[in-house]
Enzyme design. Structure first.
Site, PDB file in Angstrom:
ATOM      1  N   HIS A   1       0.898  -1.202   0.033  1.00 29.91           N
ATOM      2  CA  HIS A   1       0.007   0.005   0.112  1.00 29.91           C
ATOM      3  C   HIS A   1       0.972   1.116   0.113  1.00 29.91           C
ATOM      4  O   HIS A   1       0.870   2.090   0.807  1.00 29.91           O
ATOM      5  CB  HIS A   1      -0.965   0.013   1.398  1.00 29.91           C
TER       6      HIS A   1
ATOM      7  N   ASN B   1      -1.711  -3.846  -7.315  1.00 34.02           N
ATOM      8  CA  ASN B   1      -2.572  -3.235  -6.555  1.00 34.02           C
ATOM      9  C   ASN B   1      -1.931  -2.660  -5.335  1.00 34.02           C
ATOM     10  O   ASN B   1      -1.109  -2.834  -4.660  1.00 34.02           O
ATOM     11  CB  ASN B   1      -3.548  -4.397  -5.941  1.00 34.02           C
TER      12      ASN B   1
ATOM     13  N   ASP C   1      -5.848 -13.062  -1.206  1.00 33.50           N
ATOM     14  CA  ASP C   1      -6.320 -11.972  -0.390  1.00 33.50           C
ATOM     15  C   ASP C   1      -7.770 -11.826  -0.066  1.00 33.50           C
ATOM     16  O   ASP C   1      -8.576 -10.851  -0.033  1.00 33.50           O
ATOM     17  CB  ASP C   1      -6.073 -10.696  -1.362  1.00 33.50           C
TER      18      ASP C   1
END
Length: 389
Positions: free
Chosen positions: A202, A226, A281
């Protein structure tokens, strides 16, 4: 137990006709029938199925209505039972970005769960082994927070990180960071990397910042593509830095939603299969009807196989387990079964540092075996030498 009439997946990533003998929860021998000797007379006819090691998911949040961050023994147990039932026999669940004290409590519960699980007799447990924890937060960025709660985001702190490691009693295997948020990120990495894998997670880091983190000793990337900058020809970002850092392994969510099949194929060519770890995930809606759930305290809607935040529509994990992700890679993305199996068994075992006991059908390792038919339908799961499905 002897598993007969199967195509055995080997350490050199091939399938060969053979049989597997399991004794006292461990693989005793693999080979033609004449070479197999065991005191257990249980016979499992594989009927020509593929026999592969139990899968290992190093990054997922929950399933069957439970989340690892529920912080209860019951939640971990229910998650582990479901995972084993679909052929994932070892797990390293992920935390969310929560308050530090709450994360410590969750990790302490997990440590106690593992201690109690180890007391069970060999061949009696139908749950996946808890072999690690993947900390996806709280050292992440607001810009790429995804489904994480930004109210709990903090900068890298080695003292807090040590508290996490101590609370988990060594169970934490990965700690994710956004290096651009802290001028001392490289110092943090150098201080912690001998105790735990440092991953980029992230993060809005550019190529140079990501390279500095990898040069300092970070060696893992959380769900590549991502929650990180896009990979473009002038701004390669984290993905470009992963490509250029050959010691770095990368997770990929291959549920057919998070990454386009063409990008999956290109990434296998760019990194090489030995550096890719398939993950699910998955969140608590996995294995449940579609509807509204929560992830990290945020409301999530699950519809048409997609899990998205109610607030802004951002992807919020997946509703697909690792076995289905592995099948999707093969059946819809053009990756060979031999390669996909390695990325869901060998590679995660090596990342976790448990390849001595998991990740391949090798004498001396745990007797965890999954049987798939030619269409990759799950036909049987053997856990520690006991058939559980």
């Amino acid at each position: 137990m002897i598993i007969r009439n199967v195509k055995v997946y080997t350490e050199d990533k091939r399938f060969v006709d053979g049989e597997i003998a399991i004794q006292d929860g461990r693989i005793e021998s693999v080979g033609p029938s004449a070479d197999l000797v065991t005191g257990d007379d249980t016979i499992l006819d594989g009927e020509g199925c593929y026999a592969l090691p139990g899968l290992i998911d190093i990054h997922f949040h929950g399933c069957k209505g439970y989340d690892f961050c529920d912080g209860t023994q019951e939640a971990i147990r229910k998650i582990a039972e479901y995972e084993a039932s679909i052929g994932v026999t070892a797990i390293s669940p992920a935390t969310m970005t929560l308050p530090v004290n709450e994360l410590e409590e969750i990790l302490a519960v997990a440590a106690n769960y593992r201690k109690e699980a180890k007391k069970k007799a060999i061949g009696t447990d139908v749950a996946a082994d808890l072999v690690g924890v993947n900390m996806e937060g709280p050292f992440i960025s607001e810009e790429k927070k995804g489904a994480q709660d930004e109210r709990n985001i903090i900068t890298c702190d080695s003292d807090i990180c040590q508290r996490f490691l101590d609370a988990s009693e060594g169970l934490v295997k990965f700690v994710g960071i956004a290096p651009e948020r802290n001028e001392d990120a490289s110092e943090f990495i150098r201080k912690m990397k001998d105790q735990v894998h440092i991953s980029l997670a992230h993060t809005n880091a550019d190529y140079d910042t990501a390279m500095a983190a990898f040069d300092a000793g970070a060696d893992h990337a959380v769900h590549l593509y991502n929650a990180m900058p896009a990979f473009t020809h002038r701004k390669p970002g984290v993905v470009g830095a992963v490509s250029d850092s050959t010691h770095v392994n990368a997770e990929m969510i291959c549920d057919g939603i998070h990454i386009h099949p063409s990008v999956v194929r290109a990434t296998f060519k760019m990194l090489g299969a030995h550096r890719i770890v398939l993950i699910s995930d998955s969140m608590r809606a996995t294995g449940m009807p579609e509807g509204q759930y929560t992830l990290g305290g945020l409301d999530v809607n699950v519809a048409d196989g997609r899990a998205t935040l109610v607030s802004n529509g951002a992807l919020a994990g997946s509703a697909t387990n690792l076995m289905e992700c592995m099948k999707t890679v093969v059946q819809k993305m053009g990756i060979s079964l031999e390669t996909a199996v390695a990325c869901a068994t060998m590679n995660p075992a090596k990342c976790l540092g448990i390849y001595d006991a998991y990740g391949s059908l090798t004498p001396g390792k745990k007797g965890n075996v999954v049987l798939l038919d030619k269409e990759l339908n799950l036909k049987a799961v053997v856990k520690d030498g006991m058939r559980i499905r």
